[in-house]
Design a protein around this motif. Structure first.
Motif: not given
Length: 505
Positions: A115-120, A156-162
């Motif tokens: 729902s966030s659109g963050f993923f493939t 394992k790895t994370w990204q902060y939402y811009k």
């Protein structure tokens, strides 16, 4: 992020997933309660189940063993008891205006529908963390607002939402978001604390990015301190097909008589929470000094409701004598249910069944009469004890744990008052802080003339579950000696121990 932070974070990320190289603290580091490999921890965060693993994130200081530089540590488990320590998940960071942001408490969800659109496209196991950023300059508060980070590789790895923050009231006391999927209306719901108002605010979202205010509720029960770490969950009622909504609030420990967590039972219609009663008097989760900031796992299998709390108290948390490397621990995960009573619904807590795995019986006896003092033929400071007794003519019954010469931690039951107390005033090292030595007490009526106890001892942690989980007490203890004796006494008359069973590992 400045150079020093970058260097430390790089070192942390390069560590093996088996954990930090560490010098074990043999005296007080628990065996079956989670502790960080090194340094400080407080609130559990981001509890979520995904792809066969329980993820535990937690408030963590990468730089030392006292509170500061709050970031999210990370560990995973397949059984809730044995944890695999992973690299630092969410480190604190610098902002463009020269301020800094610590990563305060929050939650994590599995975004199954992306729902966030963050993923493939087609990915169903993406993790999204929703956390409070504590924005400050040299620890002088500026704002607390809600932010997102996301991971497409099992944390394992994370990204902060811009485009953080996603929710900002320009407030210094707006924190600890707990987000869950509300299936009846196909939306995300956030419960977040307006701490200084002693209120929980409720928001809705369809994409985890845009949040709409729905309602607020609060100023009931214990309002002597700020409200923190809210958690709204639906819990099954024992023996029924009914479920009720339970709102948990952590509210500090302003005096000896005020435990740190309370709960409210009621209804939630997707927009607002309505309690079943006025709650002019608080209902507490735990009556010990050392259970705080408890929250539950999202997405747990079989609709399990599993609570995990921080075993410590802010009055002395920075001072506990666990050694120079680590400071802070968590409770055993507790399975939750509700019990219908004449006064309303009562919270029931019980150690997860996984704790029994690997245990071996160390001692057991039945139908034992105790007229004065009975020395249990067991020595140890790591055990799982079950006791059912009938006080008979006794006025006071005592179970003395971790005894060594002049040291003891005492569970005392007063028959006339029908109260259970946990006395750690002579438990060992109690001098490190003037507020540590204490006696906690809770009313525990007999059932069919019997008292049932389960006591978990783990070096420096005591967790007590009375009457099959109707009441709990959790306290830290720091014995200076290691004899680990255990005895039972009955004064004023005879008691009968229907069952005493001790398991160890």
């Amino acid at each position: 992020m400045n150079f020093r932070y970058s260097l430390i974070v790089s070192l942390l990320l390069g560590l093996s997933i088996t954990g930090f190289a560490q010098k074990e603290t043999p005296d007080y580091r628990p065996q079956y309660h989670f502790t960080p490999p090194k340094n400080w921890t407080n609130d559990p965060n981001g509890l979520v189940y995904s792809d066969g693993k329980y993820h535990l994130f937690y408030q963590y200081n990468p730089f030392g063993n006292q509170w500061g530089h709050m970031s999210w540590g990370h560990a995973t488990s397949t059984d809730l008891i044995n944890w695999n320590h992973l690299s630092l998940a969410l480190p604190e960071y610098n902002n463009a205006d020269g301020s800094e942001s610590m990563i305060f408490s929050g939650s994590a969800v599995v975004d199954k529908q992306n729902s966030s659109g963050f993923f493939t496209k087609g990915q169903t196991n993406g993790l999204v963390a929703i956390y409070t950023a504590f924005v400050h300059r040299n620890l002088a508060p500026i704002y607390q607002h809600q932010n997102l980070a996301y991971s497409g590789d099992d944390g394992k790895t994370w990204q902060y939402y811009k485009q953080n923050p996603v929710l900002d009231l320009k407030s210094k006391d707006f924190r600890d978001p707990k987000v869950f999927w509300y299936a009846p209306q196909q939306k995300w719901v956030m419960t977040v604390s307006k701490a200084d108002r002693q209120q929980a605010y409720f928001y809705e979202s369809h994409d985890l990015k845009s949040w709409k205010f729905m309602s607020r509720w609060g100023r009931a029960g214990n309002t002597a301190r700020v409200w923190e770490c809210p958690d709204l969950i639906e819990v099954s009622v024992q023996g029924e097909k009914t479920k009720k909504w339970v709102l948990f609030i952590s509210s500090g420990n302003p005096q000896e008589l005020y435990p740190g967590m309370q709960y409210f039972v009621g209804e939630f219609d997707g927009k607002s929470f309505k309690p079943d009663q006025a709650y002019e008097e608080p209902e507490y989760v735990d009556f010990g000094k050392d259970f705080f900031a408890g929250v539950t796992f999202n997405n747990a299998p079989n609709d399990r409701k599993i609570l995990l709390g921080w075993v410590n108290d802010w009055e002395y948390a920075n001072d506990i004598p666990t050694g120079g490397e680590w400071r802070g621990a968590f409770s055993v995960p507790r399975e939750l249910s509700l019990k219908r009573t004449a006064k309303g619904f009562e919270l029931i807590q019980w150690p997860v069944s996984e704790l029994k795995k690997g245990q071996k019986e160390a001692f057991s006896t039945q139908n034992l009469k105790v007229t004065s003092n009975y020395e249990v033929p067991f020595r140890g400071n790591i055990f799982d004890l079950e006791l059912t007794l009938k006080p008979q003519q006794a006025k006071v019954f005592e179970l003395k744990l971790l005894q060594s010469t002049d040291e003891e931690t005492v569970l005392r039951y007063d028959v006339s008052e029908q109260t259970l107390s946990l006395d750690r005033t002579h438990s060992g090292n109690v001098s490190f802080n003037p507020k540590f030595a204490s006696v906690e007490k809770v009313r525990v009526p007999l059932k069919d003339g019997k008292l049932q106890l389960r006591v978990l001892a783990d070096k420096s942690i005591i967790e007590v579950f009375a009457q099959n989980g109707e009441k709990t007490l959790t306290d830290l203890v720091f014995p200076l000696k290691k004899e680990g004796k255990l005895s039972i006494s009955s004064s004023g008359g005879e008691s009968v121990i229907n069952l005493l069973k001790i398991n160890s590992w």
